[in-house]
Design an enzyme around this catalytic site. Structure first.
Site, PDB file in Angstrom:
ATOM      1  CE  LYS A  88      40.185  19.307   8.843  1.00 48.71           C
ATOM      2  NZ  LYS A  88      39.221  18.179   8.592  1.00 48.71           N
ATOM      3  CD  GLU A 110      44.342  12.674  10.656  1.00 54.11           C
ATOM      4  OE1 GLU A 110      42.711  12.766  10.214  1.00 54.11           O
ATOM      5  OE2 GLU A 110      44.674  11.933  11.188  1.00 54.11           O
ATOM      6  CB  SER A 380      36.445  24.813   6.083  1.00 48.05           C
ATOM      7  OG  SER A 380      36.799  25.064   5.079  1.00 48.05           O
TER       8      SER A 380
END
Length: 398
Positions: A88, A110, A380
């Site tokens: 991210k 969010e 991830s």
């Protein structure tokens, strides 16, 4: 005003937003295009990726896991080793630099699993931006460590108690805030969805995962992988690694959705896996596949992994599925928990529950493949954030 970039992926994507947001989207697209053509932007971004985020992330050969399964050789792209513990940060950093270029000082975001929230809070602290994170109350309870991290980094975390109190509802509130404060606020969207230019922008800011992985697997094995596997919530980590292999038609691309308690149970987030609920629709500014009730309302979803617990999938994934360039399957909660445990015990790596869905698919596929074949899994994120969930679910067994 004519868009500077293609606004759709085939029939999917587009801009389905209130008129009050169109100037902000036009401004964002212009800033993004200018930045992509500016060597100074690339220099600053690349330096921060190297010296702050820690890129390139390593490629790890899962030797013991491969030997135990007895089939294909499994390699892990280690996004869990990036700063903040997940992919991210790549996108959050890129968008935050655009915020500075646009002269804004406040961001809203969010988060579901909390990793995007942590990444946004991190880059906001780095660049001196005011930061507000919206998070569903259910996700706050199951992602407590990440909530504390966001607050430590100076972000305000606002709990969302409407609807299912998960990611969908957090996005709703972030967009409401953005509409109200659009002049000084940027919505730092974390996945490859939302209105144009967000899917294209997120694709671009995550594409280094695929470029790095492609070069690394060629250097390690002398060949391309047979199969690339990634979990898919909105779809940013998957689109990131897929992007490095889209032109290599011999490489199979597999996205793994959240099977929850099983497709037949109705408690899942498998947009492509449930033909009774998945229909083309519009949600959060984009046209894509959405889990819906018979009367067209957004269906409730479920996943043990907060980051996959979302009713829609990114529009580029919808296009890739239609064209059969990528294929999509699902893993249940129990399969993801098993994969989580297996990777811990065989490789000494604690994966995020989101990533564990991709590992679960590798556990299924590897034994059916030859030993000279290669599977590349995008890991991830790391699993620190999920320990409370795992303890509450299988702690007694351990």
């Amino acid at each position: 005003m004519k868009s500077l970039l293609p606004t759709k992926f085939g029939p999917y994507g587009g801009q389905f937003v209130p008129e009050t947001l169109m100037p902000a989207l036009i401004e964002l697209e212009s800033a993004f295009v200018q930045a992509q053509n500016d060597p100074l932007f690339h220099r600053e971004y690349d330096q921060l990726l190297a010296n702050y985020v820690g890129r390139p992330t390593p490629l790890t050969y899962a030797k013991r896991l491969s030997e135990i399964l007895g089939g294909a050789q499994i390699f892990l792209k280690r996004e869990d080793l990036a700063h903040t513990g997940a992919h991210k940060i790549n996108n959050a950093l890129g968008q935050a630099l655009l915020v500075k270029r646009m002269g804004k000082h406040r961001v809203v975001a969010e988060t579901g699993a909390g990793q995007h929230g942590v990444a946004t809070a991190t880059v906001s602290a780095l660049l001196g931006l005011e930061c507000v994170i919206y998070m569903g109350a259910v996700d706050i309870a199951r992602q407590e460590p990440n909530v504390f991290r966001m607050k430590l980094l100076g972000a305000e975390v606002r709990p969302v108690k409407s609807g299912t109190q998960t990611l969908k509802d957090a996005i709703n509130e972030a967009i409401r805030d953005w509409v109200t404060n659009v002049e000084n606020t940027h919505y730092l969207l974390g996945s490859a969805l939302g209105p144009h230019p967000y899917p294209t922008m997120v694709h671009t800011f995550q594409s280094m995962i695929g470029r790095e992985a492609r070069a690394q697997i060629l250097a390690e094995t002398g060949r391309l992988p047979d199969t690339v596997i990634a979990c898919v919530g909105g779809g940013s980590n998957a689109i990131g690694i897929f992007s490095g292999f889209l032109e290599d038609k011999q490489v199979e691309l597999i996205g793994v959705e959240a099977g929850g308690q099983g497709i037949l149970s109705g408690k899942h987030a498998a947009r492509f896996g449930d033909e009774t609920k998945a229909r083309i629709g519009v949600i959060h500014g984009t046209k894509t596949f959405v889990l819906q009730t018979p009367d067209g309302q957004i269906a409730d979803t479920h996943s043990i992994s907060a980051g996959l617990d979302y009713a829609a999938i990114g529009p580029e994934h919808a296009m890739l599925r239609d064209s059969e360039r990528a294929f999509y399957t699902s893993a249940t909660d129990s399969e993801a928990l098993n994969a989580f445990s297996v990777l811990c015990k065989t490789e000494g790596i604690i994966p995020a529950l989101e990533s564990s869905h991709a590992v679960a698919e590798a556990l299924k596929r590897a034994p059916t493949m030859r030993k000279d074949q290669v599977i590349l899994v995008n890991l991830s994120g790391r699993g620190d954030k999920d320990l409370n969930t795992v303890i509450n679910t299988i702690g007694g067994i351990l």
